[in-house]
Motif scaffolding. Structure first.
Motif, mmCIF file in Angstrom:
data_model
loop_
_atom_site.group_PDB
_atom_site.id
_atom_site.type_symbol
_atom_site.label_atom_id
_atom_site.label_comp_id
_atom_site.label_asym_id
_atom_site.label_seq_id
_atom_site.Cartn_x
_atom_site.Cartn_y
_atom_site.Cartn_z
ATOM 1 N N ARG A 1 0.831 -1.210 0.000
ATOM 2 C CA ARG A 1 0.000 0.000 0.000
ATOM 3 C C ARG A 1 0.866 1.261 0.000
ATOM 4 O O ARG A 1 0.423 2.315 -0.442
ATOM 5 C CB ARG A 1 -0.996 -0.052 1.156
ATOM 6 C CG ARG A 1 -2.016 -1.165 0.908
ATOM 7 C CD ARG A 1 -3.023 -1.347 2.026
ATOM 8 N NE ARG A 1 -3.818 -2.561 1.775
ATOM 9 C CZ ARG A 1 -4.665 -3.090 2.642
ATOM 10 N NH1 ARG A 1 -4.854 -2.513 3.811
ATOM 11 N NH2 ARG A 1 -5.336 -4.178 2.340
ATOM 12 N N LYS B 1 -4.036 -15.580 -2.203
ATOM 13 C CA LYS B 1 -3.228 -14.432 -1.794
ATOM 14 C C LYS B 1 -3.580 -14.064 -0.374
ATOM 15 O O LYS B 1 -4.776 -13.939 -0.091
ATOM 16 C CB LYS B 1 -3.549 -13.275 -2.739
ATOM 17 C CG LYS B 1 -2.828 -12.015 -2.402
ATOM 18 C CD LYS B 1 -3.206 -10.944 -3.365
ATOM 19 C CE LYS B 1 -2.684 -9.641 -2.795
ATOM 20 N NZ LYS B 1 -3.299 -8.512 -3.387
ATOM 21 N N TYR C 1 7.978 -10.590 -5.847
ATOM 22 C CA TYR C 1 8.960 -9.511 -5.970
ATOM 23 C C TYR C 1 10.377 -10.080 -5.997
ATOM 24 O O TYR C 1 11.330 -9.362 -6.266
ATOM 25 C CB TYR C 1 8.788 -8.511 -4.811
ATOM 26 C CG TYR C 1 7.363 -8.003 -4.718
ATOM 27 C CD1 TYR C 1 6.903 -7.037 -5.615
ATOM 28 C CD2 TYR C 1 6.465 -8.526 -3.793
ATOM 29 C CE1 TYR C 1 5.586 -6.593 -5.584
ATOM 30 C CE2 TYR C 1 5.144 -8.089 -3.741
ATOM 31 C CZ TYR C 1 4.714 -7.136 -4.638
ATOM 32 O OH TYR C 1 3.406 -6.717 -4.610
#
Ligand code: PBG
Length: 324
Positions: A204, A247, A312
């Motif tokens: 976020r 997720k 990532y």
């Protein structure tokens, strides 16, 4: 006589021959964040190695990815202007459209999956249009603008649409809208089982999508619900999803396996920002062998039943795989 498991562990060759699960660059999808402007890139403090990039930097990054054998990207856009309904992502000149076109112009082989949500585009940071009465997201109104957003992505040249807002009925609505516009072969990867997790914190920061009030528990799943987690994914399969997703990944490996046992569709696991950040910081402090823990963690997701790992770590993992 008892069984001697150690017979098949005596050297590399026999261990390699009998290994059940292995990672390859084909397993990974790499998330990228494009932000409006001309600034090249900013590193995110809470996620070392992850950047907000301008369009040119994203295109350059795609070149680096291809050199490492990574050919799919999950694209997020952070617009300059936000409003209550996320208008920026509903027009054909949206940031994400321009980015898709720029990537495809240079690297047509890059497979572009677009995250379809509203939290990055709304001034309140929630994943759709707010209902003032309930102070929560209006499900059906959000479905309408989601269909519009999907068409914008499709027209710009996206290869796959990934709705992440956890609105009920979204897969059916998107499928119908895409088919009606002629995009019958454009697949949908549903964030089908997405929990209201505390592991999204660093994301976020990158996506600038923290809700300005409240939280996402009226639309994302309760973390204690194992059976509902299966139902959520199976419902999206019935509505026409091509790929399902769990997720976050690491705290929900049981859920990946539960869904694997209940569907024959491909499953994606999203190794989310908080999972990445924890490992990075532990590695930076010398508390763990970062590379080995990273590979073990990614392998656990594949072993649990995931076909695609959104992470990532994708570039780092590919570099390590190349060195092996
Ligand atoms: C919503 C979205 C989120 C993530 C991906 N898509 C955040 C949320 O639900 O708040 C989180 C990814 C991560 O934490 O790495 N557009």
């Amino acid at each position: 006589m008892f069984k001697r498991f150690r017979r098949l562990r005596t050297n590399d060759t026999i261990r390699n021959l009998t290994r059940e699960t292995v990672l390859t660059p084909n397993d990974f999808m790499y998330p990228l964040f494009v932000k409006e402007g001309k600034f090249e890139k900013f590193e995110i403090a809470s996620m070392p190695g992850v950047f907000q990039m301008d369009i040119d930097a994203v295109v350059q990054e795609c070149g680096d990815m291809i050199n490492l054998g990574l050919t799919s990207v999950l694209l997020f856009a952070i617009p300059e202007v936000k409003d209550s309904v996320g208008s920026e992502c509903l027009c054909d000149h949206s940031l994400i459209s321009r980015t898709i076109k720029a990537i495809k112009a240079k690297y047509p082989q890059m497979y572009i999956v677009t995250d379809l949500c509203f939290c990055e585009y709304t001034d309140h940071g929630h994943c759709g249009i707010m209902d003032p009465k309930t102070q929560s997201v209006d499900n059906d109104a959000t479905l309408e603008i989601s269909a519009q957003q999907a068409i914008v992505h499709a027209k710009a040249g996206a290869d796959m649409i990934a709705p992440s807002g956890m609105m009920d009925g979204i897969i059916e609505v998107l499928r119908e809208a895409l088919d009606k516009e002629g995009f019958i072969n454009l697949p949908i990867m549903s964030y089908s089982t997405k929990f209201a997790s505390a592991f999204y914190g660093p994301f976020r920061d990158v996506a600038e999508s923290t809700p300005s009030f409240g939280d996402r528990r009226t639309y994302q799943m309760d973390v204690g619900n194992r059976l509902e987690a299966i139902e959520e994914s199976l419902e999206d399969e019935r509505q026409g999803a091509d790929i399902l997703m769990v997720k976050p990944a690491l705290s929900f490996l049981d859920t990946i396996r539960d869904i694997r046992n209940n569907t024959n569709l491909p499953i994606a696991a999203y190794n989310v920002s908080g999972e990445y950040a924890m490992l990075k910081l532990a590695g930076q402090h010398g508390l763990i062998d970062y590379d080995r823990v990273m590979m073990e963690k990614l392998l656990s997701m594949k072993r649990a039943g995931a076909n695609i790992i959104i992470t990532y770590h994708a570039k780092e993992a590919c570099k390590l795989l190349k060195e092996q």
